[in-house]
Design a protein around this motif. Sequence first.
Motif, PDB file in Angstrom:
ATOM      1  N   MET A 255       0.839  -1.198   0.000  1.00  0.00           N
ATOM      2  CA  MET A 255       0.000   0.000   0.000  1.00  0.00           C
ATOM      3  C   MET A 255       0.871   1.244   0.000  1.00  0.00           C
ATOM      4  O   MET A 255       2.013   1.226   0.491  1.00  0.00           O
ATOM      5  N   ASP A 256       0.320   2.325  -0.545  1.00  0.00           N
ATOM      6  CA  ASP A 256       1.072   3.577  -0.587  1.00  0.00           C
ATOM      7  C   ASP A 256       0.835   4.366   0.696  1.00  0.00           C
ATOM      8  O   ASP A 256       0.212   3.872   1.652  1.00  0.00           O
ATOM      9  N   LYS A 257       1.311   5.596   0.722  1.00  0.00           N
ATOM     10  CA  LYS A 257       1.181   6.423   1.923  1.00  0.00           C
ATOM     11  C   LYS A 257      -0.269   6.753   2.247  1.00  0.00           C
ATOM     12  O   LYS A 257      -0.616   6.981   3.405  1.00  0.00           O
ATOM     13  N   ASN A 258      -1.119   6.787   1.235  1.00  0.00           N
ATOM     14  CA  ASN A 258      -2.544   7.077   1.443  1.00  0.00           C
ATOM     15  C   ASN A 258      -3.360   5.826   1.739  1.00  0.00           C
ATOM     16  O   ASN A 258      -4.594   5.850   1.670  1.00  0.00           O
ATOM     17  N   ASN A 259      -2.668   4.729   2.022  1.00  0.00           N
ATOM     18  CA  ASN A 259      -3.319   3.464   2.374  1.00  0.00           C
ATOM     19  C   ASN A 259      -4.097   2.858   1.212  1.00  0.00           C
ATOM     20  O   ASN A 259      -5.019   2.062   1.421  1.00  0.00           O
ATOM     21  N   LYS A 260      -3.736   3.230  -0.007  1.00  0.00           N
ATOM     22  CA  LYS A 260      -4.351   2.624  -1.182  1.00  0.00           C
ATOM     23  C   LYS A 260      -3.520   1.425  -1.628  1.00  0.00           C
ATOM     24  O   LYS A 260      -2.297   1.434  -1.531  1.00  0.00           O
ATOM     25  N   VAL A 261      -4.199   0.419  -2.122  1.00  0.00           N
ATOM     26  CA  VAL A 261      -3.536  -0.824  -2.483  1.00  0.00           C
ATOM     27  C   VAL A 261      -2.762  -0.639  -3.783  1.00  0.00           C
ATOM     28  O   VAL A 261      -3.332  -0.282  -4.819  1.00  0.00           O
ATOM     29  N   LYS A 262      -1.463  -0.882  -3.727  1.00  0.00           N
ATOM     30  CA  LYS A 262      -0.622  -0.833  -4.922  1.00  0.00           C
ATOM     31  C   LYS A 262      -0.542  -2.199  -5.593  1.00  0.00           C
ATOM     32  O   LYS A 262      -0.574  -2.303  -6.811  1.00  0.00           O
TER      33      LYS A 262
END
Length: 695
Positions: A255-262
């Motif tokens: 996940m990225d810094k915004n808590n979105k799944v990469k």
Amino acid sequence: MFEVERVDKIKNFLDRLARILKQLLLIAVIYIVYNLIIGTITPEQLLRMSLVIAAVVAVIAIVISLLYKFIWEYVECEILRKKSAQVLVDTKKIPMVRQVSGDQGRGKDASTTASAILIRKMLIERDLERMEVIRDKLYIYDFDKVHDFLDSSYHGRKFIVNRETTLKQRFVSALRKKNSFLLGEYRESHSEEADAHILNYLKRKEGLKIYRDGITPGGVAFLDLLLEYFIYYVRYVHVTNYILSNQPIIEVLEMDKNNKVKELLMSKKFKQSIIRIKEDNSFPVTHSMIVVETETAILNGNVDKAQEQYVKAISGIREFFTLIRHLLGEDCFYYTITQDPFRPIKAVRELQQCYMEVFGSTERCTSPVIRKTLGIYIKILKLMNKINLLVMKLDRDKVEDKFRGIKRQLIKTRNKLGAVLEKLKVFKIIKKAIFRNKKRISRSKEIQDKLDNNGYIEFQIGVYKSIKDVGKKVKFPKMFEGVILENESEAHEKRAFGFRLTCRKKDTWCRYDTKFLSIFRRYKTYKHSETFYNLINWESLSLNEKDIEYMDYGAFNNIMDPLIDNIVEFDSIEDREKRNLEILTQLSVTEPKKFNKMIQNAGLMKKTKIVARKVDNKVIPQARPNYNQLDIHELMDLACERGYEEWVIQQLVTEEVLNQDDIESIEDFNEELTEHGYHKKDKILKFLKYYTSAS
């Protein structure tokens, strides 16, 4: 970050430092005592010196504790995590087939999921190391060309096949297309050998480039090593799954810094037909694989004898576990999860190579100081919001006419204060302050959760070689003693270990669904609409027949059914009167005289006048009863004529009113009845209840 191999050096350094500090402390004590004896140090000077030393020691202790909590503990946990991964792939310590058991909520699925994630990482590192070793051996090939060729989905996925002949044919085809992937420098001086390189590979295997390892007869052909490299590389690039499970597990989660799944990669679905090797099924397995099979006590339970016979002798599951190393290779690991180690089928559980009991877990590196500080900050913000809400109540005027005296004056003052605050726009300011505080509380909660979830979790697991030892106490390694410790105890039949499995929380808790079998509940709710709200509340502290029927326990029903065959329990006075009316109506038709006598003997004269009128007016007007005749013996004769003699006697014996040995005839029965006072009202009522119930 420290390497795992440096832990022993750190431990030795700290041990030496501790010995030096002890020696210095001993020297200091001897020096102080000596100076006290000779008088060079006074007691006042000693006290001041002791206070200074205590303050210095306290400061050093605080600094060391802070350094440990904020720096070294994270380093230690990461080292323990790497050591745990190394132990998990070391089949000399923990064999490849592992049964995990433990009580509910102890962390069986969590620890197994974490183990699978750690093993996956180690298998990838191991494959990369093997590819590097092969590259070092094969100096004649251009591996940049190999990588470019295999990175292509079209060319690379052609090598994902099970048949060895097909694999070699496609390998030779790739060699022909790309000039054997040889380096230009090698082809310039060995052009003829390069062509023979391909032709001889499938035919004679003569004249091939050989790598002599000193143990393989004749050495290993370069092309065999290159084909092995192809397999590892395609596995790494195109077959990224390593976990095969009967419950969904997230293998890769970034996940990225915004808590979105990469990146998200789910595990492969396990199907039991893979391990039923006696049946004509496919065998889609590969090297470097982790199998996780949970709830084996249900899927292969020991209560179904037909299923046990099928697993043991027909399906080939037993043979699969016997030959598992031959079938899957050395880099595969098989986990089975159950609550009780003895519940799975005996034929399978005895073939498990080791048994792991999860005793519990401990959270580490969750920043407790910072989270507690944020907790105090949140409580302060909530208190401020409560005060603001109390002030906001002044925005609503109260009616003054309902109060008198001092209360009325206070209400007037309150309303005036509210009006003043409204003019000053205080209420708007307070609303904004409440919103800001709520936002700060939410952000603080986010920080708390992130700090907590960025921590580590340590599972305490007992590893046993014998199923009879499962659950027995084991000792766990202490600090700097690694993660696994062999226990030498006479209480264990075979070898037993204490294993501290350390992993990140992100390796386990968010990787699987703890309630993935709730599908059965969903389908139940689709079919039935009853909710928890619709369940019936208890009416009192007593238990009645309706409660037993509603709860529907088989044991309760088996006890109650024979007891209620001859007993009618009336639910209300209306039901009782209705039942009596039906019985009296039947008797008044068949035996009107004896109907009258039974009513009189029961002492129900006044009540049965009303009943009799109902009978006369609505059912049988010709049968008006005579209330002057009383004869208990005729009443008993009526019972005998209707065939209830034996039943009535048995009921009276059961109630210990009569003795079975004293009853020889109906005359004796009547005499015993009168002798024991059955002509009294309460006894007649008791008899009437039994009689009407039997009717």
